[in-house]
Scaffold this active site. Sequence first.
Site, PDB file in Angstrom:
ATOM      1  N   ASP A 116      12.785 -18.190  -0.036  1.00  0.00           N
ATOM      2  CA  ASP A 116      13.974 -18.663  -0.534  1.00  0.00           C
ATOM      3  C   ASP A 116      13.729 -20.148  -0.718  1.00  0.00           C
ATOM      4  OD1 ASP A 116      16.484 -19.519  -0.597  1.00  0.00           O
ATOM      5  OD2 ASP A 116      17.389 -17.740   0.581  1.00  0.00           O
ATOM      6  N   VAL A 117      14.223 -20.341  -1.613  1.00  0.00           N
ATOM      7  CA  VAL A 117      13.786 -21.937  -2.239  1.00  0.00           C
ATOM      8  C   VAL A 117      14.922 -22.592  -1.679  1.00  0.00           C
ATOM      9  CG1 VAL A 117      12.430 -21.399  -4.079  1.00  0.00           C
ATOM     10  CG2 VAL A 117      14.818 -21.837  -4.521  1.00  0.00           C
ATOM     11  N   ASN A 123      11.529 -22.925 -11.487  1.00  0.00           N
ATOM     12  CA  ASN A 123      12.154 -22.080 -12.363  1.00  0.00           C
ATOM     13  C   ASN A 123      13.256 -20.980 -11.562  1.00  0.00           C
ATOM     14  OD1 ASN A 123      12.358 -19.781 -14.495  1.00  0.00           O
ATOM     15  ND2 ASN A 123      11.819 -18.603 -12.953  1.00  0.00           N
ATOM     16  N   TYR A 161      26.782 -24.341 -11.994  1.00  0.00           N
ATOM     17  CA  TYR A 161      25.537 -24.359 -12.751  1.00  0.00           C
ATOM     18  C   TYR A 161      25.127 -25.502 -13.596  1.00  0.00           C
ATOM     19  CZ  TYR A 161      22.033 -22.240 -15.711  1.00  0.00           C
ATOM     20  OH  TYR A 161      20.760 -21.706 -16.380  1.00  0.00           O
ATOM     21  N   LYS A 213      22.090 -28.004 -12.921  1.00  0.00           N
ATOM     22  CA  LYS A 213      21.076 -28.209 -13.639  1.00  0.00           C
ATOM     23  C   LYS A 213      21.016 -29.668 -13.996  1.00  0.00           C
ATOM     24  CE  LYS A 213      19.150 -24.166 -14.127  1.00  0.00           C
ATOM     25  NZ  LYS A 213      17.751 -24.101 -14.015  1.00  0.00           N
ATOM     26  N   THR A 223      17.359 -12.212 -20.038  1.00  0.00           N
ATOM     27  CA  THR A 223      17.159 -11.691 -18.581  1.00  0.00           C
ATOM     28  C   THR A 223      18.177 -11.180 -18.031  1.00  0.00           C
ATOM     29  OG1 THR A 223      17.482 -13.935 -18.000  1.00  0.00           O
ATOM     30  CG2 THR A 223      15.453 -13.706 -18.776  1.00  0.00           C
TER      31      THR A 223
END
Length: 250
Positions: A60-61, A87, A153, A157, A188
């Site tokens: 888990d990053v 990513n 988000y 980002k 995706t």
Amino acid sequence: MHDMTGQTVLITGASRGIGADTARVFAQAGANVALLARGADAISALAAEIGDCAIALPCDVSDYDAVAAAVDQTVDRFGSLDVLIGNAGVIEPISHLGAADPAEWGKVIDINLKGVFYGMRAALPVMLAAGRGSILTISSGAAHGPVEAWSHYCASKAGAAMLTACVHKENRAAGIRAMGLSPGTVATQMQKEIKASGINPVSQLDWSDHIPADWPARALLWMCSEQADPWVGQEISLRDPDIRSAVGLI
Ligand code: NAP
């Protein structure tokens, strides 16, 4: 195709989508690939598909210790770490800022922003000791402009793009190539979640508007080549026809 024989690439979010295709493309180019994601079964299956040059590292990053351990395991197995591809990312829960659940909003920052930092923090000492390395971060148009119901988000980002710029500023002279890739919209799981939300213009796009995950994967491989050196320290966009052409997509 750029030859990556003997080089080792760590890819976060390798269980599906852009990350999984990136693993396939780099392995085809001769690289060793370390596959990180929470979905252990999916990365194990992908590692089995790719073969001995792949290792699956469930991670888990948003957990720094787990990311650091995965970097150590990668170096133990393959002897180096030449490319880090940040990513891994999430977009749910999509909601207007004024109604967002604060804890859930924060989890997106933990993954999309802190997770990118954790990868850089763990990988940089290895790369600096080697005097070389590439740190590639998956960015987004949302890093540079607001999108309705995506405040988590967009903020994450934007932060990740700034981290990439900071890595460049501090480490270019030491041989580190840091770059961002804004892929445009890609077919995706993330775009399925966006479509299901029905909230903003991105959710209204037709599925045929999205590029295949193979395109950003091929762009990332090109970014490791000398041909991409003029863009080191910058963010490139796959919406840019010149970049598409340089990568060989059109
Ligand atoms: P995806 O198919 O949903 O893949 C996301 C990947 O991130 C999965 O492998 C997922 O694996 C992994 N991930 C999520 N949370 C994680 C965590 N805490 N720890 C480790 N891995 C985690 O979406 P995608 O489109 O390929 O997204 C890849 C990147 O591209 C993201 O950074 C996204 O923001 C960016 N991007 C996508 C688009 C697009 O249109 N699709 C556009 C611009 C940018 P597990 O769930 O197994 O952990």
